[in-house]
Design a protein around this motif. Structure first.
Motif, PDB file in Angstrom:
ATOM      1  N   TRP A  84      -6.792  -7.511   4.450  1.00 25.14           N
ATOM      2  CA  TRP A  84      -7.095  -7.225   5.857  1.00 25.14           C
ATOM      3  C   TRP A  84      -5.802  -7.082   6.662  1.00 25.14           C
ATOM      4  O   TRP A  84      -5.674  -6.175   7.494  1.00 25.14           O
TER       5      TRP A  84
ATOM      6  N   GLU B  19      -3.993  -3.750   5.978  1.00 20.11           N
ATOM      7  CA  GLU B  19      -4.611  -2.621   6.675  1.00 20.11           C
ATOM      8  C   GLU B  19      -4.369  -2.687   8.171  1.00 20.11           C
ATOM      9  O   GLU B  19      -4.022  -1.678   8.809  1.00 20.11           O
TER      10      GLU B  19
ATOM     11  N   VAL C 117      -9.315  -1.479   3.312  1.00 16.25           N
ATOM     12  CA  VAL C 117      -9.497  -2.917   3.151  1.00 16.25           C
ATOM     13  C   VAL C 117     -10.215  -3.212   1.837  1.00 16.25           C
ATOM     14  O   VAL C 117      -9.840  -4.130   1.089  1.00 16.25           O
TER      15      VAL C 117
ATOM     16  N   CYS D  38      -8.674  -5.250  -1.300  1.00 13.80           N
ATOM     17  CA  CYS D  38      -9.375  -6.460  -1.756  1.00 13.80           C
ATOM     18  C   CYS D  38      -9.631  -6.392  -3.256  1.00 13.80           C
ATOM     19  O   CYS D  38      -9.404  -7.369  -3.986  1.00 13.80           O
TER      20      CYS D  38
END
Length: 309
Positions: A86, A89, A205, A209
């Motif tokens: 997160w 990004e 994101v 991840c």
């Protein structure tokens, strides 16, 4: 024959672990079109998080079960990788949409050094063990078929099965889901993907991840084998020949490339090493990658780039 098969199996198992690291490069490139130099730092950061959380969680919660402590530590390390995705990004990629590839490349270099420093700050810089309960004693297989049997390391075997399952799931994710297709569209053209309603921020994101979880699994496996130390970040360098052989845009290519490199290293070490001297397993993969760059630069499964004028 038995010794040859033992060497072959060892190479295949090592190759699956190389594929797992190479997969992180492929995932990021497919979503952003940039080579992610931070993948090695992500593996190290994830392994440090896992090692330290598995040490801290029993003291925090008073747990006696190692399995439960490791499960919680893995979940906390995964949460760290989600937060990292997160933050990347929000703070980096969002401001570099539609920029040149070299700009994104330099951004990943900055992320590499940031993660190296952040890992030392949060988790320390010593050598930490990771014990997830994988047996380390060797197995003897096919004793009735080959004299002396074939010796297989149980830890490598379990790690190979885990890596193969993860790679299979990711392959299905890219090929069969709408999110996977959106990832490929974003890699082809950021502006075109945005014009048809694909949310670029969410896609980036997601892929960071997924790459973070891949790095975590790779970090746990390599950390269990070698211990978590800062030289672990260099494991990404072993994955470079893999993606050159398999192709930077191909998930199956990362698998096949890893198996070729793993088997090639083991066989060359055993059968060619006595003739050319020691250390052939260190440079064999890079020489093979150089040959591919000369004759098939896109790799075995990479997409050919055709420029029409």
């Amino acid at each position: 024959m038995g010794f040859f098969l033992e060497t072959l199996f060892g190479g295949l198992m090592a190759g699956m672990l190389y594929s797992l690291v190479a997969l992180g490069f492929v995932l990021i490139f497919k979503a952003s079109g940039v080579f992610n130099f931070a993948q090695g730092a992500m593996v190290l950061f994830a392994a440090l998080a896992m090692a330290r959380f598995s040490e801290w969680v029993p003291h925090w919660l008073g747990l006696q079960s190692k399995f439960l402590a490791n499960t919680i530590a893995f979940a906390l390390a995964a949460a760290c990788m989600f937060v990292l995705a997160w933050a990347v990004e929000r703070l980096v990629l969002r401001h570099l949409v539609n920029q040149e590839g070299v700009t994104l490349l330099m951004a990943t270099l900055g992320i590499t050094y940031f993660l190296d420093g952040l890992g030392q700050t949060l988790f320390g810089s010593d050598i930490y063990p990771i014990d997830v309960g994988m047996p380390k004693d060797p197995l003897l297989l096919f004793e009735n078929t080959f004299p002396g049997g074939i010796m297989v390391n149980q830890e490598d075997l379990i790690a190979t099965v885990v890596a193969a399952l993860l790679v299979s799931l990711l392959s299905l994710f890219f090929q069969k889901t709408s999110t996977g297709r959106a990832l490929r569209a974003v890699a082809d053209d950021h502006q075109a993907a945005q014009s048809i309603g694909i949310p670029l921020a969410r896609i980036w994101v997601i892929v960071w991840c997924v790459a973070g979880i891949t790095a975590l699994v790779a970090g746990v496996i390599w950390g269990s084998k070698l211990g978590v130390q800062f030289s672990l970040a260099t494991v990404a360098l072993r994955a470079l020949p893999v993606i050159i052989l398999g192709g930077l845009t191909s998930v199956p290519g990362a698998i096949i490339g890893g198996l070729i490199i793993g088997v090639g290293e083991k066989l060359s070490e055993v059968y060619l090493g006595p003739f050319v001297g020691g250390g052939i397993e260190i440079w064999f993969a890079y020489v093979l990658a150089l040959v591919f760059l000369l004759f098939r630069p896109q790799g075995l499964f990479g997409e050919k780039i055709i420029d029409r004028v």
